[in-house]
Design an enzyme around this catalytic site. Structure first.
Site, PDB file in Angstrom:
ATOM      1  N   GLU A  51      -1.649   9.078  -5.771  1.00 24.34           N
ATOM      2  CA  GLU A  51      -0.977  10.233  -5.176  1.00 24.34           C
ATOM      3  C   GLU A  51      -0.279  11.134  -6.193  1.00 24.34           C
ATOM      4  OE1 GLU A  51       1.539   9.184  -1.898  1.00 24.34           O
ATOM      5  OE2 GLU A  51      -0.100   8.312  -0.754  1.00 24.34           O
ATOM      6  N   GLU A  73      -4.955   3.700   1.315  1.00 17.65           N
ATOM      7  CA  GLU A  73      -3.711   3.422   2.045  1.00 17.65           C
ATOM      8  C   GLU A  73      -3.804   4.001   3.442  1.00 17.65           C
ATOM      9  OE1 GLU A  73       0.063   4.632   0.365  1.00 17.65           O
ATOM     10  OE2 GLU A  73      -0.531   3.917  -1.636  1.00 17.65           O
TER      11      GLU A  73
HETATM   12  C1  FCB Z   1       2.522   6.490  -0.048  1.00 14.27           C
HETATM   13  C2  FCB Z   1       2.788   5.739  -1.345  1.00 14.27           C
HETATM   14  C3  FCB Z   1       3.133   4.293  -1.149  1.00 14.27           C
HETATM   15  C4  FCB Z   1       4.011   4.075   0.063  1.00 14.27           C
HETATM   16  C5  FCB Z   1       3.407   4.725   1.285  1.00 14.27           C
HETATM   17  C6  FCB Z   1       4.189   4.508   2.557  1.00 14.27           C
HETATM   18  O1  FCB Z   1       2.845   7.836  -0.222  1.00 14.27           O
HETATM   19  O2  FCB Z   1       1.645   5.798  -2.179  1.00 14.27           O
HETATM   20  O3  FCB Z   1       3.741   3.841  -2.337  1.00 14.27           O
HETATM   21  O4  FCB Z   1       5.287   4.526  -0.197  1.00 14.27           O
HETATM   22  O5  FCB Z   1       3.275   6.105   1.061  1.00 14.27           O
END
Ligand code: FCB
Length: 452
Positions: A178, A360
């Site tokens: 990210e 994620e």
């Molecule tokens: C993302 C991050 C991760 C975590 C999730 C909830 O933005 O990559 O580290 O904080 O959100």
């Protein structure tokens, strides 16, 4: 796993849509779980510094102990094995491996990831190594961090160290997690480490991070035979909060910075048209070719869409607006919108033409054990069920999605929100470090069994 306390619903995803080799996994990151910040030669990161500044983190929390994963990694790998996951995405802590950020490597730090990788492989789980999940060595922060153009070379040297040490056992590497969050929140809005709110610092940081990505891809490619290389991007539809021209323009700007400023140059050698001129002062001859190196896959992090509004006082002209009140939200207030996830998968696959892995996806809430000690996180089960159903629909529509990683294996240090936002499939009692699989862990294990 024994689902002893509640009825776990059957997954709604259309199982026939899932290819046999689809990769189910879980994700974590170093600063959020490891703890042991002063052990075995690790030096501070910009997050250690940030957490010590008053008012930065809810409740004054820090990552000093977190999930104590540095000492409990074997228990955590056993938990993954019991879930049946086939892949584990973790990140290495740059300040554990190179305490000054460059120069001498720290052998005990290197040995920790040797043990972690070996035990992961022994459990039959594929290690996915991410080089940067936001914990920049403070020593490099002191030299300007990502605003210093030399950081591309420092990052390439760090990548070489990782490649030489782990490249015999690890083949999957992500350069960054990210980058839009770490640069927009870290350098433009001042919310995340290093807490800078300065327009030109952001443009420099973003461009240098892109250069570091390209340099690291070359190093990993040269040093690791059979390497499969990518980067992890958060991409979310951005909707204007209202239909005023100002909010529509703010949504377009946020979309460019959030969704395009990193994957577009990395894949197409160009910044998005809307913001390209802002980058010009920092782009030197040959830079775009240095950034755009061949990639094998793209990691997509996605939780919800974003609502944007204009904010002329902010460094980049936009701010986060509120979602319509009619839209359901997770416990921590993020909109629940599985259809937007399906569309994002289709669009990301189409636009970038790379195999996509959902690196994620998950649901934040503040779940607590009931009187019997069970954690019945029904909302997370429903969220994951709806989102994986949407994943099945995207696959049917032709999106090239090869895997899905839940964020996160464990409740952990959730950045500015501290320990109040829990995303784990496994509950962590931060006083005793006791781990307890929640209903969602049982549900996910069932999904993997049913599709695997
Ligand atoms: C993302 C991050 C991760 C975590 C999730 C909830 O933005 O990559 O580290 O904080 O959100």
């Amino acid at each position: 796993m024994n689902a002893k306390t509640t009825v776990i619903p059957k997954p709604s995803i259309d199982i026939s849509a899932i290819p046999a080799d689809f990769l189910w996994g879980v994700s974590t990151s170093s600063y959020q779980i490891e703890g042991a910040v002063n052990e075995d030669g690790r030096a501070p990161s910009i997050w250690d510094t940030h957490c010590r500044q008053k008012g930065r983190i809810a409740n004054g929390d820090t990552g000093d102990v977190a999930c104590d994963h540095y000492h409990r990694y074997l228990e955590d790998i056993a938990l993954m094995k019991s879930l049946g996951v086939k892949a584990y995405r973790f990140s290495t802590a740059w300040p554990r491996l190179l305490p000054r950020g460059r120069g001498a490597a720290n052998e005990p730090g290197l040995a920790f990831y040797d043990r972690l990788i070996d035990a992961t492989l022994e459990a039959g789980i594929e290690p996915w190594l991410c080089l940067y999940h936001w914990d920049l060595p403070q020593a490099l922060g002191d030299l300007g961090g990502w605003t210093n153009r030399d950081i591309a070379g420092w990052f390439a040297d760090y990548a070489a160290l990782i490649a030489r040490r782990y490249g015999d056992r690890v083949k999957r590497f992500a350069t960054f997690n990210e980058p839009s969050v770490s640069t927009i929140f870290g350098y433009a809005l001042g919310w995340n480490a290093p807490g800078v709110a300065d327009r030109s610092a952001y443009f420099k940081a973003a461009h240098h991070l892109n250069l570091a990505h390209g340099a690291a891809i070359d190093v990993l490619r040269d040093h690791v035979p059979g390497a499969l290389l990518g980067a992890v991007h958060n991409r979310q539809q951005v909707y204007p909060s209202t239909d005023t021209p100002e909010d529509i323009q703010a949504a377009a700007l946020l979309d460019a910075h959030w969704n395009l400023v990193f994957p577009d140059p990395q894949r197409f050698a160009a910044y998005p048209a809307l913001v390209a001129r802002d980058f010009e002062p920092y782009v030197q001859a040959g830079d775009m070719a240095r950034i755009c190196r061949p990639l094998d896959w793209l990691g997509l992090n996605h939780y919800s869409p974003i609502y944007a509004k204009t904010d002329p006082a902010s460094q980049l002209g936009f701010a986060w607006g509120s979602a319509p009140t009619s839209m359901q939200q997770t416990g921590i207030g993020w909109p629940i919108h599985p259809d937007a996830f399906r569309e994002e998968l289709i669009e990301t696959s189409r636009r970038y033409g790379l195999p996509v892995y959902v690196t994620e996806n998950g649901c934040g809430s503040n779940d607590a054990p009931n009187a019997e000690g069970a954690i019945l996180d029904e909302q997370r089960v429903h969220y994951l069920d709806a989102y994986t159903k949407a994943l099945g629909e995207a696959l049917k529509a032709g999106a090239d999605v090869r895997g899905y990683f839940v964020w996160s294996l464990l409740d952990n240090f959730e950045w500015g929100a501290g320990y109040g936002n829990r995303f784990g499939l496994v509950h962590v009692d931060f006083t005793t470090q006791k781990r307890t699989p929640k209903s969602s862990a049982h549900w996910y294990a069932g999904l993997i069994r049913a599709t695997g």
